[in-house]
Write a protein that holds these residues in place. Sequence first.
Motif, PDB file in Angstrom:
ATOM      1  N   SER A 130      -4.881   6.365  -1.360  1.00  0.00           N
ATOM      2  CA  SER A 130      -4.409   5.627  -2.536  1.00  0.00           C
ATOM      3  C   SER A 130      -5.604   5.115  -3.327  1.00  0.00           C
ATOM      4  O   SER A 130      -6.719   4.993  -2.803  1.00  0.00           O
ATOM      5  CB  SER A 130      -3.524   4.448  -2.123  1.00  0.00           C
ATOM      6  OG  SER A 130      -4.283   3.465  -1.440  1.00  0.00           O
ATOM      7  N   HIS A 131      -5.365   4.812  -4.594  1.00  0.00           N
ATOM      8  CA  HIS A 131      -6.423   4.241  -5.427  1.00  0.00           C
ATOM      9  C   HIS A 131      -6.788   2.831  -4.962  1.00  0.00           C
ATOM     10  O   HIS A 131      -7.916   2.376  -5.174  1.00  0.00           O
ATOM     11  CB  HIS A 131      -5.994   4.238  -6.893  1.00  0.00           C
ATOM     12  CG  HIS A 131      -6.029   5.605  -7.511  1.00  0.00           C
ATOM     13  ND1 HIS A 131      -4.946   6.464  -7.480  1.00  0.00           N
ATOM     14  CD2 HIS A 131      -7.031   6.276  -8.147  1.00  0.00           C
ATOM     15  CE1 HIS A 131      -5.272   7.598  -8.079  1.00  0.00           C
ATOM     16  NE2 HIS A 131      -6.524   7.514  -8.487  1.00  0.00           N
ATOM     17  N   TYR A 132      -5.837   2.149  -4.331  1.00  0.00           N
ATOM     18  CA  TYR A 132      -6.142   0.833  -3.765  1.00  0.00           C
ATOM     19  C   TYR A 132      -7.241   0.948  -2.711  1.00  0.00           C
ATOM     20  O   TYR A 132      -8.221   0.185  -2.724  1.00  0.00           O
ATOM     21  CB  TYR A 132      -4.883   0.221  -3.141  1.00  0.00           C
ATOM     22  CG  TYR A 132      -5.184  -0.953  -2.233  1.00  0.00           C
ATOM     23  CD1 TYR A 132      -5.540  -2.188  -2.759  1.00  0.00           C
ATOM     24  CD2 TYR A 132      -5.149  -0.814  -0.842  1.00  0.00           C
ATOM     25  CE1 TYR A 132      -5.848  -3.257  -1.925  1.00  0.00           C
ATOM     26  CE2 TYR A 132      -5.450  -1.877  -0.008  1.00  0.00           C
ATOM     27  CZ  TYR A 132      -5.796  -3.095  -0.553  1.00  0.00           C
ATOM     28  OH  TYR A 132      -6.114  -4.147   0.264  1.00  0.00           O
ATOM     29  N   LEU A 133      -7.122   1.926  -1.798  1.00  0.00           N
ATOM     30  CA  LEU A 133      -8.145   2.092  -0.764  1.00  0.00           C
ATOM     31  C   LEU A 133      -9.475   2.533  -1.370  1.00  0.00           C
ATOM     32  O   LEU A 133     -10.544   2.157  -0.877  1.00  0.00           O
ATOM     33  CB  LEU A 133      -7.685   3.098   0.291  1.00  0.00           C
ATOM     34  CG  LEU A 133      -6.684   2.605   1.334  1.00  0.00           C
ATOM     35  CD1 LEU A 133      -6.503   3.648   2.432  1.00  0.00           C
ATOM     36  CD2 LEU A 133      -7.102   1.282   1.954  1.00  0.00           C
ATOM     37  N   LYS A 134      -9.421   3.317  -2.437  1.00  0.00           N
ATOM     38  CA  LYS A 134     -10.669   3.721  -3.093  1.00  0.00           C
ATOM     39  C   LYS A 134     -11.413   2.493  -3.613  1.00  0.00           C
ATOM     40  O   LYS A 134     -12.632   2.361  -3.430  1.00  0.00           O
ATOM     41  CB  LYS A 134     -10.384   4.693  -4.234  1.00  0.00           C
ATOM     42  CG  LYS A 134     -11.645   5.110  -4.989  1.00  0.00           C
ATOM     43  CD  LYS A 134     -11.414   6.289  -5.911  1.00  0.00           C
ATOM     44  CE  LYS A 134     -12.720   6.709  -6.580  1.00  0.00           C
ATOM     45  NZ  LYS A 134     -12.604   7.978  -7.314  1.00  0.00           N
ATOM     46  N   GLU A 136      -0.289  -2.923   1.690  1.00  0.00           N
ATOM     47  CA  GLU A 136       0.085  -1.636   2.289  1.00  0.00           C
ATOM     48  C   GLU A 136      -0.813  -0.539   1.712  1.00  0.00           C
ATOM     49  O   GLU A 136      -0.862  -0.349   0.499  1.00  0.00           O
ATOM     50  CB  GLU A 136       1.544  -1.335   1.972  1.00  0.00           C
ATOM     51  CG  GLU A 136       2.141  -0.191   2.737  1.00  0.00           C
ATOM     52  CD  GLU A 136       2.444  -0.533   4.184  1.00  0.00           C
ATOM     53  OE1 GLU A 136       1.976   0.230   5.058  1.00  0.00           O
ATOM     54  OE2 GLU A 136       3.121  -1.534   4.440  1.00  0.00           O
ATOM     55  N   PRO A 137      -1.533   0.208   2.567  1.00  0.00           N
ATOM     56  CA  PRO A 137      -2.482   1.198   2.039  1.00  0.00           C
ATOM     57  C   PRO A 137      -1.829   2.305   1.223  1.00  0.00           C
ATOM     58  O   PRO A 137      -2.391   2.781   0.242  1.00  0.00           O
ATOM     59  CB  PRO A 137      -3.140   1.763   3.299  1.00  0.00           C
ATOM     60  CG  PRO A 137      -2.938   0.714   4.341  1.00  0.00           C
ATOM     61  CD  PRO A 137      -1.615   0.091   4.031  1.00  0.00           C
ATOM     62  N   ALA A 138      -0.639   2.745   1.637  1.00  0.00           N
ATOM     63  CA  ALA A 138       0.002   3.864   0.947  1.00  0.00           C
ATOM     64  C   ALA A 138       1.512   3.778   1.148  1.00  0.00           C
ATOM     65  O   ALA A 138       2.040   2.704   1.406  1.00  0.00           O
ATOM     66  CB  ALA A 138      -0.565   5.187   1.447  1.00  0.00           C
ATOM     67  N   GLY A 139       2.216   4.924   1.071  1.00  0.00           N
ATOM     68  CA  GLY A 139       3.669   4.823   1.080  1.00  0.00           C
ATOM     69  C   GLY A 139       4.428   6.023   1.592  1.00  0.00           C
ATOM     70  O   GLY A 139       5.295   6.549   0.898  1.00  0.00           O
ATOM     71  N   GLY A 148      -1.457   0.126  -2.025  1.00  0.00           N
ATOM     72  CA  GLY A 148      -1.422   1.449  -2.639  1.00  0.00           C
ATOM     73  C   GLY A 148      -0.036   1.983  -2.919  1.00  0.00           C
ATOM     74  O   GLY A 148       0.126   3.156  -3.288  1.00  0.00           O
ATOM     75  N   MET A 149       0.996   1.148  -2.765  1.00  0.00           N
ATOM     76  CA  MET A 149       2.369   1.621  -2.969  1.00  0.00           C
ATOM     77  C   MET A 149       2.588   2.237  -4.347  1.00  0.00           C
ATOM     78  O   MET A 149       3.323   3.211  -4.494  1.00  0.00           O
ATOM     79  CB  MET A 149       3.362   0.466  -2.798  1.00  0.00           C
ATOM     80  CG  MET A 149       3.650   0.063  -1.380  1.00  0.00           C
ATOM     81  SD  MET A 149       4.984  -1.166  -1.399  1.00  0.00           S
ATOM     82  CE  MET A 149       5.031  -1.620   0.321  1.00  0.00           C
ATOM     83  N   GLU A 150       1.952   1.659  -5.355  1.00  0.00           N
ATOM     84  CA  GLU A 150       2.265   2.083  -6.719  1.00  0.00           C
ATOM     85  C   GLU A 150       1.796   3.502  -7.018  1.00  0.00           C
ATOM     86  O   GLU A 150       2.188   4.081  -8.030  1.00  0.00           O
ATOM     87  CB  GLU A 150       1.709   1.072  -7.721  1.00  0.00           C
ATOM     88  CG  GLU A 150       2.401  -0.285  -7.583  1.00  0.00           C
ATOM     89  CD  GLU A 150       2.249  -1.182  -8.799  1.00  0.00           C
ATOM     90  OE1 GLU A 150       2.191  -0.652  -9.924  1.00  0.00           O
ATOM     91  OE2 GLU A 150       2.193  -2.405  -8.613  1.00  0.00           O
ATOM     92  N   ASP A 151       0.970   4.083  -6.151  1.00  0.00           N
ATOM     93  CA  ASP A 151       0.621   5.499  -6.286  1.00  0.00           C
ATOM     94  C   ASP A 151       1.787   6.406  -5.913  1.00  0.00           C
ATOM     95  O   ASP A 151       1.743   7.612  -6.171  1.00  0.00           O
ATOM     96  CB  ASP A 151      -0.563   5.841  -5.370  1.00  0.00           C
ATOM     97  CG  ASP A 151      -1.898   5.457  -5.983  1.00  0.00           C
ATOM     98  OD1 ASP A 151      -1.900   4.877  -7.082  1.00  0.00           O
ATOM     99  OD2 ASP A 151      -2.941   5.731  -5.360  1.00  0.00           O
TER     100      ASP A 151
END
Length: 403
Positions: free
Chosen positions: A164-168, A309-312, A332-335
């Motif tokens: 996800s872009h959050y983790l980036k 949350e890192p991803a989804g 990163g959910m919004e990805d």
Amino acid sequence: MTIKLAMISPDSLPVPAVKGGAIQLGIQQIIDENEKLNMLDLTIYSIFDEEALAASEKYQNTRFHFIKSTNRSFTIKRINNVLNYLNIRHRFDVNPGYTKSLCEQLSQNRFDTIIIKNMVRFVEPISKITTDPIWLQLHNDNLNNCILRCKPIYRACRKVLVNSHYLKKRVLTIENARSEDVLVHKNCTDIHSFKKEQHSNEIKELKNKYKIHDDDIVILYSGRTVPEKGIKELIMAVKKLPENLKFKLLIVGSKGFGKKVTNIYLYKLKKIAGSISHKIIFTGFVQYHDLPKIHAISDMAVVPSIWEEPAGRVITEAMASGLPVIVSGSGGMEDYINKESTIIVRRGKAFVDNLSSEIKRLMEDKRLRERMGKAGQEFVKRFDSYIYYEQLIEFLKRQKGVF
């Protein structure tokens, strides 16, 4: 040109993913796509498991190296058990014998790329025994400027893949980390398996098993039963629903992916349920191949995480099943969402009240549920396993200078 790739699974669960696990399932989908397309000379390093060993024998285009977990000292086991019991995250090497065996096996082979899946503690030991390019693929927030030895770990990696872009953004908090070396590779979903029509013949039997009536609206939570996932808040939200609304809340999952571990949080959840405990069903661990059936008897999915949350993956699984989804929009959910298929309820003081209101709105509007479900099925096509595999091939070819 075939790319010679080693992929190292975490030492918690085996690959093939006979015991589930989000990371292991992602590796499994790479293996399955490679059976069809054979663009990788693929080697998997996994913890030993009898069932996984048997499952591996059907694959023609993947080699498996199974590493037996060595006996850990009584002290390490004791510390690890206490930390797990208290839901405390830690990063020390609880299985140094496994790490040593892994390095010994890797040192006997050469690869175009070695991808370490989420195991930050493997990076430095492996970098000492090979000159092959190491990529770290993160599924959690395990590498940022707050992590001990983050700089040498980052420098030991040729690339860092994130889901996800959050983790980036988190990785780029490390001093001198470069955006071009941190690549977003979003999770995939086996879309075909989660199509509701695949399981229409089993719906009645499964509803009988869980004592779900035909007029019950089924609210689904799927994931680990740990505090950061927001299950307590979800239960508090459904307790606020009007008494005349007929529903069942399915809480699907366990703390340790089917392993027998003490979970004091689960006891707390059952106590909080109180007067509506007859409307809440704790299924415990469900094998991954049975999850699509659970989705098939559900009317909506809720992902109420109260951490970043890192991803989804659970979001895209719900979409593939044609379910409308309510999420907290964290990390990163919004990805993995769009406004046509997903309702975002932001965390904050009013989180439980707002979550309850949105659940009520979906329960009372069947057309809205159907419209959102169809939109999700269309949106989720971009997370198909084939696209995930193709993107990985593209990343690897760029490293080799092959276009």
